[in-house]
Scaffold this motif. Structure first.
Motif, PDB file in Angstrom:
ATOM      1  N   ASP A  73       0.830  -1.212   0.000  1.00  6.03           N
ATOM      2  CA  ASP A  73       0.000   0.000   0.000  1.00  6.03           C
ATOM      3  C   ASP A  73       0.862   1.258   0.000  1.00  6.03           C
ATOM      4  N   ASP A  74       2.097   1.128   0.493  1.00  5.63           N
ATOM      5  CA  ASP A  74       2.976   2.298   0.521  1.00  5.63           C
ATOM      6  C   ASP A  74       3.625   2.574  -0.831  1.00  5.63           C
ATOM      7  N   LEU A  75       3.499   1.613  -1.739  1.00  5.15           N
ATOM      8  CA  LEU A  75       4.101   1.788  -3.063  1.00  5.15           C
ATOM      9  C   LEU A  75       3.135   2.501  -3.987  1.00  5.15           C
ATOM     10  N   GLY A 132      17.113  -1.571 -10.733  1.00  7.85           N
ATOM     11  CA  GLY A 132      16.509  -0.284 -11.051  1.00  7.85           C
ATOM     12  C   GLY A 132      17.465   0.801 -10.620  1.00  7.85           C
ATOM     13  N   GLU A 133      17.289   1.971 -11.214  1.00  6.99           N
ATOM     14  CA  GLU A 133      18.186   3.082 -10.895  1.00  6.99           C
ATOM     15  C   GLU A 133      18.054   3.468  -9.419  1.00  6.99           C
ATOM     16  N   SER A 134      18.982   4.298  -8.991  1.00  8.70           N
ATOM     17  CA  SER A 134      18.963   4.769  -7.616  1.00  8.70           C
ATOM     18  C   SER A 134      17.661   5.525  -7.331  1.00  8.70           C
ATOM     19  N   GLY A 135      17.071   5.248  -6.187  1.00  7.42           N
ATOM     20  CA  GLY A 135      15.886   5.989  -5.760  1.00  7.42           C
ATOM     21  C   GLY A 135      14.581   5.553  -6.388  1.00  7.42           C
ATOM     22  N   THR A 136      14.569   4.387  -7.043  1.00  3.02           N
ATOM     23  CA  THR A 136      13.330   3.939  -7.690  1.00  3.02           C
ATOM     24  C   THR A 136      12.419   3.171  -6.739  1.00  3.02           C
ATOM     25  N   GLY A 137      12.929   2.815  -5.570  1.00  4.68           N
ATOM     26  CA  GLY A 137      12.080   2.139  -4.581  1.00  4.68           C
ATOM     27  C   GLY A 137      12.420   0.677  -4.376  1.00  4.68           C
ATOM     28  N   LYS A 138      13.669   0.301  -4.627  1.00  8.93           N
ATOM     29  CA  LYS A 138      14.051  -1.109  -4.476  1.00  8.93           C
ATOM     30  C   LYS A 138      13.873  -1.580  -3.037  1.00  8.93           C
ATOM     31  N   GLU A 139      14.305  -0.724  -2.112  1.00  4.13           N
ATOM     32  CA  GLU A 139      14.215  -1.101  -0.705  1.00  4.13           C
ATOM     33  C   GLU A 139      12.749  -1.224  -0.267  1.00  4.13           C
ATOM     34  N   LEU A 140      11.942  -0.323  -0.796  1.00  2.00           N
ATOM     35  CA  LEU A 140      10.516  -0.340  -0.479  1.00  2.00           C
ATOM     36  C   LEU A 140       9.879  -1.646  -0.965  1.00  2.00           C
ATOM     37  N   PHE A 141      10.219  -2.036  -2.177  1.00  2.00           N
ATOM     38  CA  PHE A 141       9.716  -3.291  -2.731  1.00  2.00           C
ATOM     39  C   PHE A 141      10.153  -4.478  -1.867  1.00  2.00           C
ATOM     40  N   THR A 165      20.254  -4.104  -6.559  1.00  2.00           N
ATOM     41  CA  THR A 165      21.405  -3.338  -7.029  1.00  2.00           C
ATOM     42  C   THR A 165      20.980  -2.375  -8.123  1.00  2.00           C
ATOM     43  N   HIS A 166      21.725  -1.263  -8.228  1.00  2.00           N
ATOM     44  CA  HIS A 166      21.458  -0.353  -9.350  1.00  2.00           C
ATOM     45  C   HIS A 166      22.442  -0.653 -10.481  1.00  2.00           C
ATOM     46  N   ARG A 167      23.335  -1.629 -10.225  1.00  2.00           N
ATOM     47  CA  ARG A 167      24.334  -1.969 -11.236  1.00  2.00           C
ATOM     48  C   ARG A 167      23.788  -2.979 -12.236  1.00  2.00           C
ATOM     49  N   ASN A 174       1.876  14.266  -4.480  1.00  2.00           N
ATOM     50  CA  ASN A 174       0.862  14.485  -3.451  1.00  2.00           C
ATOM     51  C   ASN A 174       1.085  13.609  -2.233  1.00  2.00           C
ATOM     52  N   MET A 175       1.444  12.352  -2.494  1.00  2.00           N
ATOM     53  CA  MET A 175       1.681  11.442  -1.382  1.00  2.00           C
ATOM     54  C   MET A 175       2.894  11.928  -0.566  1.00  2.00           C
ATOM     55  N   LEU A 176       3.941  12.332  -1.280  1.00  2.97           N
ATOM     56  CA  LEU A 176       5.147  12.780  -0.578  1.00  2.97           C
ATOM     57  C   LEU A 176       4.867  14.076   0.194  1.00  2.97           C
ATOM     58  N   LYS A 181       2.023  14.918   1.543  1.00  4.25           N
ATOM     59  CA  LYS A 181       1.274  14.525   2.749  1.00  4.25           C
ATOM     60  C   LYS A 181       2.249  14.058   3.833  1.00  4.25           C
ATOM     61  N   LYS A 182       3.236  13.262   3.397  1.00  4.30           N
ATOM     62  CA  LYS A 182       4.224  12.736   4.341  1.00  4.30           C
ATOM     63  C   LYS A 182       5.040  13.899   4.942  1.00  4.30           C
ATOM     64  N   LEU A 183       5.428  14.826   4.073  1.00  4.94           N
ATOM     65  CA  LEU A 183       6.255  15.947   4.534  1.00  4.94           C
ATOM     66  C   LEU A 183       5.455  16.924   5.399  1.00  4.94           C
ATOM     67  N   ASN A 241      15.293   9.835  -9.398  1.00  7.01           N
ATOM     68  CA  ASN A 241      13.991   9.188  -9.227  1.00  7.01           C
ATOM     69  C   ASN A 241      13.181   9.682  -8.025  1.00  7.01           C
ATOM     70  N   VAL A 242      12.439   8.768  -7.374  1.00  4.07           N
ATOM     71  CA  VAL A 242      11.508   9.208  -6.330  1.00  4.07           C
ATOM     72  C   VAL A 242      12.251   9.907  -5.185  1.00  4.07           C
ATOM     73  N   ARG A 243      13.475   9.437  -4.927  1.00  2.59           N
ATOM     74  CA  ARG A 243      14.228  10.079  -3.846  1.00  2.59           C
ATOM     75  C   ARG A 243      14.512  11.537  -4.190  1.00  2.59           C
TER      76      ARG A 243
HETATM   77  N1  ATP Z   1       6.593   3.891  -5.511  1.00  4.89           N
HETATM   78  C1  ATP Z   1       6.911   4.586  -4.454  1.00  4.89           C
HETATM   79  N2  ATP Z   1       5.942   5.056  -3.661  1.00  4.89           N
HETATM   80  C2  ATP Z   1       6.249   5.780  -2.580  1.00  4.89           C
HETATM   81  N3  ATP Z   1       7.478   6.112  -2.197  1.00  4.89           N
HETATM   82  C3  ATP Z   1       8.486   5.671  -2.933  1.00  4.89           C
HETATM   83  C4  ATP Z   1       8.257   4.877  -4.103  1.00  4.89           C
HETATM   84  N4  ATP Z   1       9.447   4.581  -4.640  1.00  4.89           N
HETATM   85  C5  ATP Z   1      10.363   5.138  -3.866  1.00  4.89           C
HETATM   86  N5  ATP Z   1       9.815   5.813  -2.829  1.00  4.89           N
HETATM   87  C6  ATP Z   1      10.525   6.577  -1.799  1.00  4.89           C
HETATM   88  O1  ATP Z   1      11.720   7.046  -2.392  1.00  4.89           O
HETATM   89  C7  ATP Z   1      12.822   6.906  -1.535  1.00  4.89           C
HETATM   90  C8  ATP Z   1      13.862   6.010  -2.170  1.00  4.89           C
HETATM   91  O2  ATP Z   1      13.388   4.672  -2.224  1.00  4.89           O
HETATM   92  P1  ATP Z   1      14.335   3.421  -1.937  1.00  4.89           P
HETATM   93  O3  ATP Z   1      15.268   3.718  -0.813  1.00  4.89           O
HETATM   94  O4  ATP Z   1      13.488   2.220  -1.815  1.00  4.89           O
HETATM   95  O5  ATP Z   1      15.147   3.440  -3.315  1.00  4.89           O
HETATM   96  P2  ATP Z   1      16.299   2.474  -3.823  1.00  4.89           P
HETATM   97  O6  ATP Z   1      15.863   1.982  -5.148  1.00  4.89           O
HETATM   98  O7  ATP Z   1      16.609   1.468  -2.782  1.00  4.89           O
HETATM   99  O8  ATP Z   1      17.495   3.486  -4.062  1.00  4.89           O
HETATM  100  P3  ATP Z   1      19.100   3.233  -3.952  1.00  4.89           P
HETATM  101  O9  ATP Z   1      19.508   2.399  -5.134  1.00  4.89           O
HETATM  102  O10 ATP Z   1      19.658   4.607  -4.049  1.00  4.89           O
HETATM  103  O11 ATP Z   1      19.341   2.566  -2.661  1.00  4.89           O
HETATM  104  C9  ATP Z   1      12.289   6.358  -0.228  1.00  4.89           C
HETATM  105  O12 ATP Z   1      12.081   7.428   0.656  1.00  4.89           O
HETATM  106  C10 ATP Z   1      10.970   5.737  -0.620  1.00  4.89           C
HETATM  107  O13 ATP Z   1      10.081   5.782   0.450  1.00  4.89           O
END
Ligand code: ATP
Ligand code: MG
Length: 470
Positions: A143-145, A173-182, A286-288, A329-331, A333-335, A362-364
């Motif tokens: 739900d957070d994605l 995926g590139e840096s900041g795309t949400g890998k950790e979130l997934f 990895t982003h590599r 909008n989601m970000l 709300k969080k901020l 990306n999202v970051r």
């Molecule tokens: N689809 C998404 N919905 C909501 N927030 C997201 C989404 N994707 C990324 N974010 C937010 O963007 C930020 C970066 O996400 P995350 O740390 O998962 O990226 P990453 O792919 O692991 O990056 P890196 O390769 O730099 O480690 C986090 O604050 C995360 O909450």
């Protein structure tokens, strides 16, 4: 002063009602008085010359004789009772020669407060353990994605489905795309969600510590190691998930050890003989470009196959620009919560620029831009003036979008489609394609194209003739 005889000394110790033991630097008993001997059911003849650890339960005399640090009123269990022990180093002419120790029954009041202290410590320990366990629970769910673009929705659906399996997952995926979130979300909707989610950033830990972080170490494995050893993250994650973040940065030597652990489903802590079976699921990210790394020999192919059972490729933000308003909008709300604000929104111009920007971070990056803006915001609308220049500056963005239409030199997909043939034929093919693309970009303007390609006008005309480009 006349020397006291041994009898006198014995009698004095007896009268003082003390139990005394004396050891040399090696912890060998030199003297133990009769009261102490009686207390532990032995005799002086029996104990003198023996290592103190073999004679007194839970003793630390041999340690004090080595460290030279006194220990006063330490509780020490002997013979089923808790005694109060004091241990002092014996310094002769400034040199550490041994140690002397006494034990006595504690007074009841002290014992009670000791017991209370222990009770308190156990309660604290329980509290911290539950806190740590809470911390090891992954925090995010699907739900957070945020994202409604078809590609992202499909990816999310696929990730939900594979959560249920126990197979390894590779997130790229590139840096900041949400890998950790997934990774968090997958663990949370898996059958392992009641067990720990243990992330480890392979890029952030020095090479020489990585093995002991992952597999733990046994007592005395290396200098500076904690007494009693330390559990590795694989053991901590038992029955849960280990998230190997930035796995592309893992050194080759460690890759081999990881592969062995995954194949054998067991680990061996550093400096030990013990083998520990493990039951963990692996999610790696990895982003590599791991495939390229395998080709170059910097990433083990066998490990790549083992972690790449299910592959999720997270698209960069510029490929799902429709999600930018939703994400913003989601970000926001969080901020808003973080900055105690309400009703903050983006002006139409800002939203437009956001859609045009290529978002390499990306999202970051989006999150950071919004955080910076909200930080300095006077009213409720984020205007162009509140966003960084590189986003505001339309020109640089136009070129960057146009640039991205040009054949990029490191585009792997282009390379993958190239035929295997003599190199000069491939070079010619690429040269032809690049010239065609560039001319397409300049709408047939050869002068502009030559400039972009960094070659002379005549040279371009010649090449067009050779390759039959109109
Ligand atoms: N689809 C998404 N919905 C909501 N927030 C997201 C989404 N994707 C990324 N974010 C937010 O963007 C930020 C970066 O996400 P995350 O740390 O998962 O990226 P990453 O792919 O692991 O990056 P890196 O390769 O730099 O480690 C986090 O604050 C995360 O909450
Ligand atoms: Mg990450």
């Amino acid at each position: 002063m006349e020397m006291l005889s041994r009898e006198w000394l014995e009698e004095i110790i007896h009268l003082l009602n003390e139990r005394i033991v004396v050891v040399n630097r090696e912890g060998i008993i030199q003297y133990m008085d009769k009261a102490y001997c009686d207390f532990i059911h032995t005799t002086q003849d029996e104990v003198v010359g023996k290592p103190v650890q073999d004679v007194i339960e839970n003793t630390r005399m041999h340690i004090v004789a080595k460290t030279g640090k006194e220990e006063i009123q330490d509780f020490q269990p002997i013979n089923d009772s808790v005694m109060v022990a004091s241990r002092f180093p014996i310094m002769i002419d400034g040199k550490l020669e041994g140690a002397v120790g006494t034990v006595m029954f504690p007074d009841p009041e002290k014992l009670r407060s000791f017991k209370n202290n222990i009770k308190q410590l156990i309660n604290d320990l329980r509290y911290y353990r539950s806190e740590v366990e809470k911390d090891l629970k992954s925090k995010y769910t699907f739900d957070d994605l945020v994202g409604e673009s078809p590609e992202f929705r499909k990816l999310k659906e696929f990730a939900k489905v594979v959560s249920g399996s126990d197979s390894s997952v590779l997130l790229t995926g590139e840096s900041g795309t949400g890998k950790e979130l997934f990774a968090n979300a997958i663990h949370n909707s898996s059958l392992r969600d009641d067990h720990p989610f243990v992330p480890i950033n392979c890029a952030a830990i020095p090479e020489e510590l990585l093995e002991s972080e992952l597999f733990g170490y046994e007592d005395g494995a290396f200098t500076g190691a904690k007494r009693g050893g330390k559990k590795g993250l694989f053991e901590i994650a038992e029955k849960g998930t280990v998230f190997l973040d930035e796995i592309g940065d893992m050194p080759l030597s460690m890759q081999s050890k990881l592969l062995r652990a995954l194949q054998e489903r067991e680990i061996q802590p550093v400096g030990g003989q013990k083998i520990i079976p493990i039951d963990v699921r692996i999610i790696a990210a990895t982003h590599r470009d791991l495939e390229k790394m395998v080709e170059e020999g910097t990433f083990r192919q066998d490990l790549y196959y083992r972690i790449n059972v299910i592959h999720l490729e997270i698209p960069p933000l510029r490929k799902r620009k429709d999600d930018i308003p939703l994400l913003s909008n989601m970000l926001l709300k969080k901020l808003e919560k973080k900055f105690y604000r309400k009703g903050v929104h983006l002006s139409t111009e800002v939203m437009e620029r956001f859609q045009q920007h290529s978002w390499p971070g990306n999202v970051r990056e989006l999150e950071n831009v919004l955080e910076r803006a909200i930080n300095v915001l006077d009213n409720d609308t984020i205007e162009l003036g509140d966003v960084p220049l590189y986003i505001r500056d339309q020109k640089s963005d136009e070129t960057s979008t146009e640039d991205s239409k040009l054949p990029s030199s490191n585009s792997e997909s282009n390379l993958a489609s190239l035929p295997i043939q003599p190199l000069k034929d491939t070079m010619a093919l690429v040269e032809k394609q690049v010239i065609e693309k560039t001319l397409e970009f300049t709408h047939g303007n050869k002068l502009k194209a030559a400039k972009l390609l960094g070659i002379g006008k005549t040279s371009l005309y010649d090449k067009c003739k050779v390759y039959d480009i109109k």
